[in-house]
Design an enzyme around this catalytic site. Structure first.
Site, PDB file in Angstrom:
ATOM      1  CG  ASP A   6      -0.305   0.181   2.530  1.00  0.00           C
ATOM      2  OD1 ASP A   6       0.956   0.240   2.577  1.00  0.00           O
ATOM      3  OD2 ASP A   6      -1.030   0.285   3.544  1.00  0.00           O
ATOM      4  CG  HIS A   7      -0.594   4.813   1.591  1.00  0.00           C
ATOM      5  ND1 HIS A   7      -1.684   3.965   1.707  1.00  0.00           N
ATOM      6  CD2 HIS A   7      -0.480   5.452   2.781  1.00  0.00           C
ATOM      7  CE1 HIS A   7      -2.210   4.111   2.912  1.00  0.00           C
ATOM      8  NE2 HIS A   7      -1.489   5.001   3.584  1.00  0.00           N
ATOM      9  CB  CYS A  36       0.923  -2.493   4.862  1.00  0.00           C
ATOM     10  SG  CYS A  36       0.688  -3.584   6.268  1.00  0.00           S
ATOM     11  N   GLY A  37       2.388  -0.492   6.436  1.00  0.00           N
ATOM     12  CA  GLY A  37       3.060   0.226   7.510  1.00  0.00           C
ATOM     13  C   GLY A  37       3.547  -0.693   8.619  1.00  0.00           C
ATOM     14  CB  THR A  38       1.833  -2.402  11.322  1.00  0.00           C
ATOM     15  OG1 THR A  38       0.641  -2.841  10.644  1.00  0.00           O
ATOM     16  CG2 THR A  38       1.600  -1.041  11.949  1.00  0.00           C
ATOM     17  N   GLY A  39       2.698  -4.136   8.646  1.00  0.00           N
ATOM     18  CA  GLY A  39       2.683  -5.525   8.180  1.00  0.00           C
ATOM     19  C   GLY A  39       1.414  -6.253   8.591  1.00  0.00           C
ATOM     20  N   GLY A  73      -2.067  -5.406   8.605  1.00  0.00           N
ATOM     21  CA  GLY A  73      -3.236  -5.446   7.717  1.00  0.00           C
ATOM     22  C   GLY A  73      -3.008  -6.386   6.544  1.00  0.00           C
ATOM     23  CG  HIS A 129      10.734 -23.518  13.410  1.00  0.00           C
ATOM     24  ND1 HIS A 129      10.870 -23.207  14.740  1.00  0.00           N
ATOM     25  CD2 HIS A 129      11.863 -24.167  13.057  1.00  0.00           C
ATOM     26  CE1 HIS A 129      12.045 -23.660  15.178  1.00  0.00           C
ATOM     27  NE2 HIS A 129      12.670 -24.236  14.163  1.00  0.00           N
ATOM     28  CG  ASN A 130       6.204 -20.711  11.604  1.00  0.00           C
ATOM     29  OD1 ASN A 130       6.981 -19.801  11.921  1.00  0.00           O
ATOM     30  ND2 ASN A 130       5.659 -21.516  12.498  1.00  0.00           N
ATOM     31  NE  ARG A 155       3.508   4.656   7.646  1.00  0.00           N
ATOM     32  CZ  ARG A 155       2.190   4.832   7.492  1.00  0.00           C
ATOM     33  NH1 ARG A 155       1.353   4.232   8.319  1.00  0.00           N
ATOM     34  NH2 ARG A 155       1.721   5.581   6.528  1.00  0.00           N
ATOM     35  NE  ARG A 199      10.541 -29.678  16.805  1.00  0.00           N
ATOM     36  CZ  ARG A 199      11.756 -29.366  16.384  1.00  0.00           C
ATOM     37  NH1 ARG A 199      12.413 -30.186  15.588  1.00  0.00           N
ATOM     38  NH2 ARG A 199      12.326 -28.230  16.748  1.00  0.00           N
ATOM     39  CG  HIS A 200       9.126 -27.458  12.469  1.00  0.00           C
ATOM     40  ND1 HIS A 200       8.738 -26.775  13.596  1.00  0.00           N
ATOM     41  CD2 HIS A 200      10.440 -27.722  12.612  1.00  0.00           C
ATOM     42  CE1 HIS A 200       9.778 -26.621  14.395  1.00  0.00           C
ATOM     43  NE2 HIS A 200      10.830 -27.188  13.831  1.00  0.00           N
ATOM     44  NE  ARG A 226       5.268 -29.008  16.681  1.00  0.00           N
ATOM     45  CZ  ARG A 226       6.442 -28.958  17.294  1.00  0.00           C
ATOM     46  NH1 ARG A 226       7.348 -28.050  16.945  1.00  0.00           N
ATOM     47  NH2 ARG A 226       6.727 -29.806  18.253  1.00  0.00           N
TER      48      ARG A 226
HETATM   49  C1  RB5 Z   1      -1.667   2.897   6.476  1.00  0.00           C
HETATM   50  O1  RB5 Z   1      -1.630   4.119   7.119  1.00  0.00           O
HETATM   51  C2  RB5 Z   1      -1.501   1.759   7.473  1.00  0.00           C
HETATM   52  O2  RB5 Z   1      -2.621   1.660   8.288  1.00  0.00           O
HETATM   53  C3  RB5 Z   1      -1.254   0.456   6.741  1.00  0.00           C
HETATM   54  O3  RB5 Z   1      -0.123   0.583   5.958  1.00  0.00           O
HETATM   55  C4  RB5 Z   1      -0.964  -0.770   7.593  1.00  0.00           C
HETATM   56  O4  RB5 Z   1      -0.035  -0.503   8.591  1.00  0.00           O
HETATM   57  C5  RB5 Z   1      -2.132  -1.511   8.063  1.00  0.00           C
HETATM   58  O5  RB5 Z   1      -2.027  -2.575   8.679  1.00  0.00           O
END
Ligand code: RB5
Length: 148
Positions: free
Chosen positions: A9-10, A66-69, A71, A99-100, A110, A133-134, A137
């Protein structure tokens, strides 16, 4: 050449551009599914096309940012057979593979530097699944008919 679909995303756009170039330089068939500018977007619109390619087997592995990964991982992990792992260190990327059996790498754009992102991507690409074993799972991740 292995196809690698990638999208952001942006919030992940700028870092995605760098990783697209890196994947191409490493010889992968990079499939850049957007976004194509820093203009505001909705992350699920980009997570689903990458996850669909992995779900159907059109691609073995993919990358999302994405920002946090978070979403991106929520949306991608709704797809059967997709195991999308948020990794913010190379060690986590390595364990997500070992493992996964992660098949989509999700980067929190970010919260990682470009240098970190390169190392995380390299660890994801280079590390095999350990099996054993993985495997048992990982097989239990997909809900069975009785638990649905
Ligand atoms: C966008 O501002 C932010 O919410 C998106 O990139 C992401 O972090 C969502 O999980």
């Amino acid at each position: 050449m292995e196809p690698i679909p990638i999208a952001a995303d942006h919030a992940g756009f700028e870092l995605k551009q760098k990783l697209v170039a890196r994947l191409a330089a490493l010889g992968y068939d990079v499939q850049d599914l957007g976004t194509d500018s820093p203009a505001s977007t909705d992350y699920p619109d980009f997570a689903h096309p990458v996850a669909e390619r992995v779900e159907t087997g059109a691609a073995r592995r993919g990358v999302l940012l994405c920002g946090t990964g978070l979403g991106m991982s929520y949306a991608a992990n709704r797809h059967p057979h997709v195991r999308a792992a948020v990794a913010w260190t190379p060690e986590i990327a390595e364990l997500a593979r070992r493992h996964n059996d992660a098949n989509i790498l999700v980067l929190p754009a970010r919260f990682v530097s470009e240098d970190d992102a390169d190392k995380i991507l390299d660890a994801f690409l280079a590390t095999p699944f350990e099996g054993g074993r993985h495997e048992r799972r990982v097989e239990k991740i997909e809900p069975s008919a009785e638990t649905q």
